[in-house]
Write an enzyme that holds these catalytic residues in place. Sequence first.
Site, PDB file in Angstrom:
ATOM      1  CG  HIS A   9      -8.204  -3.656  -2.139  1.00 32.70           C
ATOM      2  ND1 HIS A   9      -9.239  -2.789  -2.430  1.00 32.70           N
ATOM      3  CD2 HIS A   9      -7.141  -2.866  -1.799  1.00 32.70           C
ATOM      4  CE1 HIS A   9      -8.822  -1.545  -2.270  1.00 32.70           C
ATOM      5  NE2 HIS A   9      -7.558  -1.562  -1.893  1.00 32.70           N
ATOM      6  CB  THR A  10      -6.184 -10.560  -3.042  1.00 34.82           C
ATOM      7  OG1 THR A  10      -6.516 -11.913  -2.750  1.00 34.82           O
ATOM      8  CG2 THR A  10      -4.678 -10.441  -3.194  1.00 34.82           C
ATOM      9  CG  HIS A  70      -1.348   5.402  -0.356  1.00 39.65           C
ATOM     10  ND1 HIS A  70      -2.120   6.131   0.514  1.00 39.65           N
ATOM     11  CD2 HIS A  70      -2.109   4.337  -0.729  1.00 39.65           C
ATOM     12  CE1 HIS A  70      -3.292   5.529   0.675  1.00 39.65           C
ATOM     13  NE2 HIS A  70      -3.302   4.436  -0.068  1.00 39.65           N
ATOM     14  CG  ASP A  71       6.305   6.939  -3.251  1.00 39.88           C
ATOM     15  OD1 ASP A  71       6.307   8.175  -3.040  1.00 39.88           O
ATOM     16  OD2 ASP A  71       7.274   6.341  -3.746  1.00 39.88           O
ATOM     17  CG  ASN A  84      -0.818   9.165   2.407  1.00 39.42           C
ATOM     18  OD1 ASN A  84      -1.201   8.223   1.719  1.00 39.42           O
ATOM     19  ND2 ASN A  84      -0.195  10.223   1.904  1.00 39.42           N
ATOM     20  CB  VAL A 134       0.652  11.437  -4.153  1.00 41.97           C
ATOM     21  CG1 VAL A 134       0.730  12.920  -3.808  1.00 41.97           C
ATOM     22  CG2 VAL A 134      -0.730  10.891  -3.827  1.00 41.97           C
ATOM     23  N   GLY A 143       4.417  10.810  -8.136  1.00 38.08           N
ATOM     24  CA  GLY A 143       5.271   9.826  -8.774  1.00 38.08           C
ATOM     25  C   GLY A 143       5.970   8.922  -7.778  1.00 38.08           C
ATOM     26  CG  ASP A 191      -9.853 -12.441  -0.299  1.00 38.82           C
ATOM     27  OD1 ASP A 191     -10.981 -12.965  -0.221  1.00 38.82           O
ATOM     28  OD2 ASP A 191      -8.900 -12.968  -0.899  1.00 38.82           O
ATOM     29  NE  ARG A 193      -4.086   1.796   2.199  1.00 44.59           N
ATOM     30  CZ  ARG A 193      -4.348   2.562   3.252  1.00 44.59           C
ATOM     31  NH1 ARG A 193      -3.700   2.356   4.393  1.00 44.59           N
ATOM     32  NH2 ARG A 193      -5.251   3.512   3.189  1.00 44.59           N
ATOM     33  N   PRO A 224      -7.767   8.283  -5.152  1.00 45.28           N
ATOM     34  CG  PRO A 224      -8.209   6.689  -6.786  1.00 45.28           C
ATOM     35  CD  PRO A 224      -7.165   7.660  -6.332  1.00 45.28           C
TER      36      PRO A 224
END
Length: 351
Positions: free
Chosen positions: A205-206, A76-77, A104, A80, A82, A251, A72, A175
């Site tokens: 998200h598994t 997230h890096d 974050n 935003v 790059g 999951d 994750r 998003p």
Amino acid sequence: MAVSKVFLVLLPLAFVVAISTIARAQTSEPPIVKGLSWSFYESSCPDLEEIVRNRLKQVFKKDITQAAGLLRVHFHDCFVQGCDGSVLLEGSASGPDEKDAPPNLTLRPEAFEIIEDLRKRVHKKCGHTVSCSDITALAARDSVFLAGGPLYPIPLGRRDSLNFATRDATLANLPGPTSNTSDLMKAFTNKNLDATDLVALSGSHTIGISHCSSFSNRLFPSQDPTLDKTFAKNLYKTCPTSNANATTVLDILTPNAFDNKYYVDLINRQGLFTSDQDLFTDKQTRSIVTSFAANQSLFFEKFVLAMIKMGQMSVLTGVQGDIRANCSARNPSRFVVPFGGGGQEGVAASF
């Protein structure tokens, strides 16, 4: 590159087609950003990948749930400013850092600690040669592999940004879990990622967990009709009120295994977030979800290609940026060019 040989040995025969596709991807689909290379540290740090993977094996043996946290952080890096390690930076007295932006706040503190620990081990062996952004990318890749997913080569040579992104930039580029597919498609299209990339990357998200606040909109004030009733009943037990701070797995079938069961969840109307379940509800992406649920090898192939594309978004290379001596802090000797300024030192790239 040594990892290519390991890649061929460790993956089951079912992935031969995927391997061939990835080999083609190295030259055309997707292209490799100038300054990155499949063998970037071959001379300066030949043991890099072994150092990272061996340490993560130890970490995950104690707590496999840390794999989702590291994956994750890389997402997230990259989304935003790059893939430049900006999300790793701590703020200063002048204002909040990128970490303080709402999306974050739920990144695992342990993930940042693991990345810094990896940086120390790598720099001890190889000197000040490997960037925190490359270590983050490798940690994400190995998190997928060590949780049961595919092992794949990634191009390296990223440099670290000198600045973190603003709160507004973070909000604008990440998003949220309440987003529908149309909103997600717009966000991904802006990053030159397509519908298949969206569905494949959502497959991360598994593994992992979520706080109730991230999906409470599907329970309160009324139940989302797309939720399976039994699944919803269990969620109410976990989150009895709309502001509950409890957590649950993303999951429900195989929460700690990187596989294609996430897509089976969606077909069963057991996706946790709006952004998950709507991938099956929306006609733009339903067939992709169905194909991944039926064919794990296809999911792995498309996930790898999407990760390679995402991992090259607005990277800094060459003399741009820096190689941090501490992943959470700028190097004190560097001159920071104001955002948008020119010069060899560059700061960060915008989309």
